[in-house]
Design a protein around this motif. Structure first.
Motif, short mmCIF file in Angstrom:
data_model
loop_
_atom_site.label_atom_id
_atom_site.label_comp_id
_atom_site.label_asym_id
_atom_site.label_seq_id
_atom_site.Cartn_x
_atom_site.Cartn_y
_atom_site.Cartn_z
N UNK A 31 11.18 31.96 12.68
CA UNK A 31 11.13 31.39 14.03
C UNK A 31 9.95 31.93 14.81
N UNK A 32 9.16 31.02 15.38
CA UNK A 32 8.04 31.45 16.23
C UNK A 32 8.54 31.63 17.66
N UNK A 33 7.65 32.17 18.50
CA UNK A 33 8.07 32.48 19.87
C UNK A 33 7.66 31.43 20.89
N UNK A 34 6.98 30.38 20.42
CA UNK A 34 6.57 29.33 21.35
C UNK A 34 6.17 28.09 20.56
N UNK A 35 5.74 27.06 21.26
CA UNK A 35 5.29 25.83 20.60
C UNK A 35 4.11 26.13 19.69
N UNK A 36 3.97 25.36 18.63
CA UNK A 36 2.95 25.61 17.61
C UNK A 36 1.55 25.64 18.22
N UNK A 37 0.77 26.64 17.81
CA UNK A 37 -0.57 26.86 18.37
C UNK A 37 -1.36 27.72 17.39
N UNK A 38 -2.64 27.90 17.69
CA UNK A 38 -3.49 28.68 16.80
C UNK A 38 -3.01 30.11 16.65
N UNK A 39 -2.34 30.63 17.67
CA UNK A 39 -1.81 31.99 17.61
C UNK A 39 -0.71 32.14 16.56
N UNK A 40 -0.28 31.02 15.99
CA UNK A 40 0.70 31.03 14.90
C UNK A 40 0.04 30.58 13.59
N UNK A 41 -1.29 30.47 13.61
CA UNK A 41 -2.00 29.81 12.54
C UNK A 41 -1.81 30.37 11.16
N UNK A 42 -1.72 31.68 11.03
CA UNK A 42 -1.61 32.28 9.70
C UNK A 42 -0.36 31.88 8.96
N UNK A 43 0.73 31.71 9.70
CA UNK A 43 1.98 31.29 9.07
C UNK A 43 1.88 29.85 8.58
N UNK A 44 1.31 28.98 9.42
CA UNK A 44 1.12 27.60 9.00
C UNK A 44 0.14 27.51 7.83
N UNK A 45 -0.85 28.39 7.83
CA UNK A 45 -1.82 28.42 6.74
C UNK A 45 -1.12 28.76 5.43
N UNK A 46 -0.23 29.75 5.47
CA UNK A 46 0.45 30.18 4.24
C UNK A 46 1.37 29.09 3.70
N UNK A 47 1.87 28.23 4.59
CA UNK A 47 2.63 27.06 4.13
C UNK A 47 1.68 26.03 3.54
#
Length: 334
Positions: A31-47
């Protein structure tokens, strides 16, 4: 003979099936702490680039937001990992079994913003601002108590609630507004044509770990291999996102959050690199995600002095460093 062959074939199918089950990816929810953004990028990258799969993980990212209590869902056992801060200190105080296992950001991206012509040069000089516009969490238990304890001249009367609308700040050239390094400066410049002065609190002594990976103590105790694989794969995802081809990850971010723009993403990535949000301090030679006992102890001491925490909390229960500082992914930097 036909009967024997049939038995052999059947046994082979069963073995293959069992073998497939043995190597099935572990389902993990994050679970992320906010709406999807570049600050979450590494997790999306790993997917997007298959890093999680390479580590035997089938990861589902549950986007945060105003109506997404992902922190509570972690403790309730509804998700496995959560993107947090240092709130596990509060968990220890309240007897909640949350624990931090990595810190993706070495610097908290919290900033204070001023007009470009305002006479402010550092955090201490902001005590002469006409008002300080900030969120209530920052005012009561975040950096505001630390500012008052660390620098003279700051008074509660300066406080004005932040409503996520920069209009009051823009209208008063002696005011100061809170923000996120990767967000508000971009929006303000877009609206006004001028870039605000930016004071990154982490560069002036306010240094909590940020964008951490939290889980439950039971997961650390019962399945440390799962924790290690998720931490390692997430770190590699971040290196690939910052220094590799991140288009597929950004496409996933925009799919989850259609309001996100390419311009905002590019600005955020540039600022994360410029200010060393992920790669600075201990992470420079020990890798993204690194945490140390000394840093946790130092920050806790500052916040005790500021009156945010009471003395005597056993913060060693709030985190563990055994999954980080191993240089994972550093070879990917180009």
């Amino acid at each position: 003979m036909k009967h024997v062959n049939a038995l052999v074939a059947s046994a082979t199918l069963v073995a293959a099936s069992l073998s497939g089950m043995a190597y099935a990816d572990d389902a993990v929810s994050f679970g992320t702490n906010w709406l999807a953004q570049a600050e979450h990028g590494g997790y999306y990258q790993a997917v997007a680039d298959g890093t999680y799969k390479k580590y035997g993980l089938d990861v589902t990212i549950r986007q945060g937001g105003p109506q997404a209590p992902n922190g509570q869902l972690l403790i309730a056992g509804q998700i496995d990992f959560y993107m947090g801060g240092m709130a596990t200190i509060d968990d220890v105080k309240q007897g909640i079994p949350g624990i931090t296992v990595a810190s993706i950001f070495q610097k908290d991206p919290q900033v204070l913003l001023a007009h470009p012509d305002a006479p402010f040069t550092d955090i201490a000089s902001l005590a002469t601002a006409s008002k300080l516009i900030m969120g209530k969490d920052s005012f009561f238990s975040g950096y505001w108590p630390w500012m008052k304890a660390s620098f003279p001249g700051f008074k509660d009367e300066m406080y004005e609630p932040y409503t996520f609308n920069p209009a009051p700040f823009i209208a008063d050239d002696k005011s100061v507004q809170q923000g996120y390094l990767t967000s508000e400066p971009y929006e303000i410049e877009k609206q006004t044509g001028w870039a605000p002065k930016v004071f990154l609190l982490a560069d002036f002594g306010y240094d909590p770990y940020s964008t951490t990976i939290e889980t439950r103590q039971e997961i650390v105790d019962k399945n440390p291999d799962l924790v290690q694989r998720f931490v390692d794969a997430s770190i590699i995802g971040w290196y690939n996102y910052l220094y590799g081809d991140n288009k597929a990850a950004n496409d996933l971010i925009k799919k989850d959050n259609p309001e996100m723009t390419d311009g905002q993403i590019a600005f955020s990535i540039a600022k994360m690199k410029e200010y060393g949000i992920l790669v600075s301090g201990d992470a420079t030679d020990k890798g993204i995600g690194c945490m140390t006992d000394a840093r946790w102890t130092d920050f806790y001491g500052k916040m005790v002095k500021a009156g945010v925490y009471e003395d005597g909390i056993d913060i060693s229960k709030a985190y563990t460093t055994k999954f980080v500082c191993k240089g994972v992914g550093m070879d990917l930097v180009k």
